[in-house]
Scaffold this active site. Sequence first.
Site, PDB file in Angstrom:
ATOM      1  N   ARG A 171      20.342  50.128   1.245  1.00 14.06           N
ATOM      2  CA  ARG A 171      19.761  49.108   2.133  1.00 14.06           C
ATOM      3  C   ARG A 171      18.290  49.395   2.387  1.00 14.06           C
ATOM      4  O   ARG A 171      17.453  48.501   2.402  1.00 14.06           O
ATOM      5  CB  ARG A 171      20.529  49.056   3.464  1.00 14.06           C
ATOM      6  CG  ARG A 171      21.904  48.423   3.335  1.00 14.06           C
ATOM      7  CD  ARG A 171      22.750  48.676   4.568  1.00 14.06           C
ATOM      8  NE  ARG A 171      22.126  48.211   5.774  1.00 14.06           N
ATOM      9  CZ  ARG A 171      22.173  48.862   6.949  1.00 14.06           C
ATOM     10  NH1 ARG A 171      22.817  50.007   7.080  1.00 14.06           N
ATOM     11  NH2 ARG A 171      21.589  48.355   8.000  1.00 14.06           N
ATOM     12  N   LYS A 190      30.004  55.649  11.559  1.00 15.04           N
ATOM     13  CA  LYS A 190      29.658  57.041  11.888  1.00 15.04           C
ATOM     14  C   LYS A 190      30.212  57.435  13.254  1.00 15.04           C
ATOM     15  O   LYS A 190      30.549  58.594  13.479  1.00 15.04           O
ATOM     16  CB  LYS A 190      28.140  57.232  11.864  1.00 15.04           C
ATOM     17  CG  LYS A 190      27.562  57.195  10.458  1.00 15.04           C
ATOM     18  CD  LYS A 190      26.107  57.599  10.416  1.00 15.04           C
ATOM     19  CE  LYS A 190      25.156  56.545  10.889  1.00 15.04           C
ATOM     20  NZ  LYS A 190      24.902  55.418   9.989  1.00 15.04           N
TER      21      LYS A 190
HETATM   22  N1  URA Z   1      21.383  53.265  12.393  1.00 10.16           N
HETATM   23  C1  URA Z   1      22.408  53.358  11.523  1.00 10.16           C
HETATM   24  O1  URA Z   1      23.152  54.325  11.537  1.00 10.16           O
HETATM   25  N2  URA Z   1      22.588  52.369  10.657  1.00 10.16           N
HETATM   26  C2  URA Z   1      21.815  51.279  10.599  1.00 10.16           C
HETATM   27  O2  URA Z   1      22.054  50.408   9.808  1.00 10.16           O
HETATM   28  C3  URA Z   1      20.744  51.182  11.502  1.00 10.16           C
HETATM   29  C4  URA Z   1      20.543  52.199  12.395  1.00 10.16           C
END
Ligand code: URA
Length: 442
Positions: A171, A190
Site C-alpha cells: 500500500r 494487529k
Molecule cells: N496504521 C496501520 O497499522 N495501518 C494503516 O493502514 C495505517 C496506520
Amino acid sequence: MTTWDPRGTIAAKRERQTLPPDEVERFVLAYAMGEIGDGPAAAFLMASLLNGLDDEETLAMTRAMIASGDTVTFGDLGRPAVDKHSTGGVADGVTLVFAPLAASLGLAVAKLSGRGLGHTGGTLDKLESIPGLRTDLEPDRIAQQVHEVGCAVAAQSSRLVPADGALYALRDATATVPSVPLIAASVMSKKLAVASDLILLDVKAGSGAFMKDPARARSLAEACLALAYGAGRPCGVAITDMSQPLGEAIGNALDINEAVQVLRGSRRGLLRDLSIWFAARALEATGGIHFDEASARAATALDDGSASERFARMIEAQGGDPRVTEDPGSVLPRAPLVVPLLADRTGILGAVDAEGIGMASSALGAGRVRKGEQVDPAVGIVFRPKIGDRIDAKEPLGEIHARSRDAAELASKRTLEALTVAEDPVEPPPLIHGWFPPEGGR
Ligand code: URA
C-alpha cells in the site's frame, strides 16, 4: 476441479461488486503465502480503495490477516494488558511515550506497530534508529518481555500478521493507503492478534492524517470499533488533531530524541499532553481511577523518571542501547548537516500542511519511496511553532537534518511552502475532537 483465478476477484471489485467473505480471505491469504504476486495484489488494493469494501468484506480481510500468522497470548499477567494504536500522523511519537509510561503505571503493553506509511512516520522505523534494537520479536518472546518489563513494541513478522506486513508495504508503494476499510483492517488485525484487555485507538484527523477532516476520521473510528466489538474486544477511540505536526521532530532518530525528552519530563507540549491523556484513559478504563487523578499519576511518572527508566528496560530487552535515555545525542545516528530552517514571512502561523512537511522529511530519506527500501535513521526536520504562534521572518523555526546541502534546501523550501501565515490572531485547534469510551468486551 476448478482452479481459482485471482483475476476474477480483482475484476469483481473493479466492477463494484460485493465479494463473498471467503473470496476476500482467499485473496489475502494467497498473497501472504506468495501464491500471487505484487501486481494482482496492487490491482486489488486500488480497486478496493476506489470502490470500497463493506463491513463484511473488511471483517473478512481482517480475519484473514490475523489467520495468516500466530497470535500473542500472555497467560496470567497479574495486571491489565492495554494496547494503543494511531492511524498515522506526523511527529506522532505517542506510542513511544505511552508504552513505557503505561507500564510504569502498572499496566502491561504489548504492541504491534507499523513502519512509516506514506507521509507518516512509523514507530518501528523510529525504534530501529536506536543501535542494536530489534522489533522482529517472536510471539512468545513478546509475551515474556511483557511479563518481565511490562512493555514490548514489535513488528508484524513472518509469524505475526504477516499478511498485514506484506499489504502494508505494498500500500505504501502504490498510493493505496488512504482508504477507511484498508486502514481499519490493517490497524485492527494487529490489535486483535494480541490478547489485550483494552484497545485504545488514536484516529487522527487533519492535514497530516490520512483522514483530513473529523467526519472522515469518524468513519474510520466507527469501522475500527465495529471490528473490535465484532471480536468482543473492549475498545475506546479518540479522534485527535493532526492539523499540524504533533511533536516537533519529523524523522526517526529525531523522534526518539524527542520521545526521550518527554519521558524524562523535560519537554512540555502536545506530545506530552496526548501521551498523558491516553495513559489516563487506560488507567480510568482498567482501574476505575478518575480521569483527573489518572492524569496526575501519568504526569508524575514522566516527571519522576519512572517512565524513562521503563523505556530503558524495554530498549535493553529488545537489544538496543539503553543509554539513549540518558544521553540520546551520543547514541543515536546524526545527520552530517544540520541547517537552520528560517521563516520567510512574519505573522501568525495560521495553518500547516503537515502532510507536506511529512513528505519533505520522507524525501530527505526518513521515509520510503519504494517497497522494502531502508530508511535513513538520521535525517529529518525539526519544526517548532504551533498554530497560533507568532513567527518572524529570518528567525529559526527549527532545523533540517540532511545528507547534502541540496537536500536540505529542498526540504526547507517544501516546509516553508507548507505554512500559511495570517495577520490576525489564530485560535489553536483542540487536541481532542471526539472520544468514544470503551464499552462491551469479553
Ligand atoms: N496504521 C496501520 O497499522 N495501518 C494503516 O493502514 C495505517 C496506520
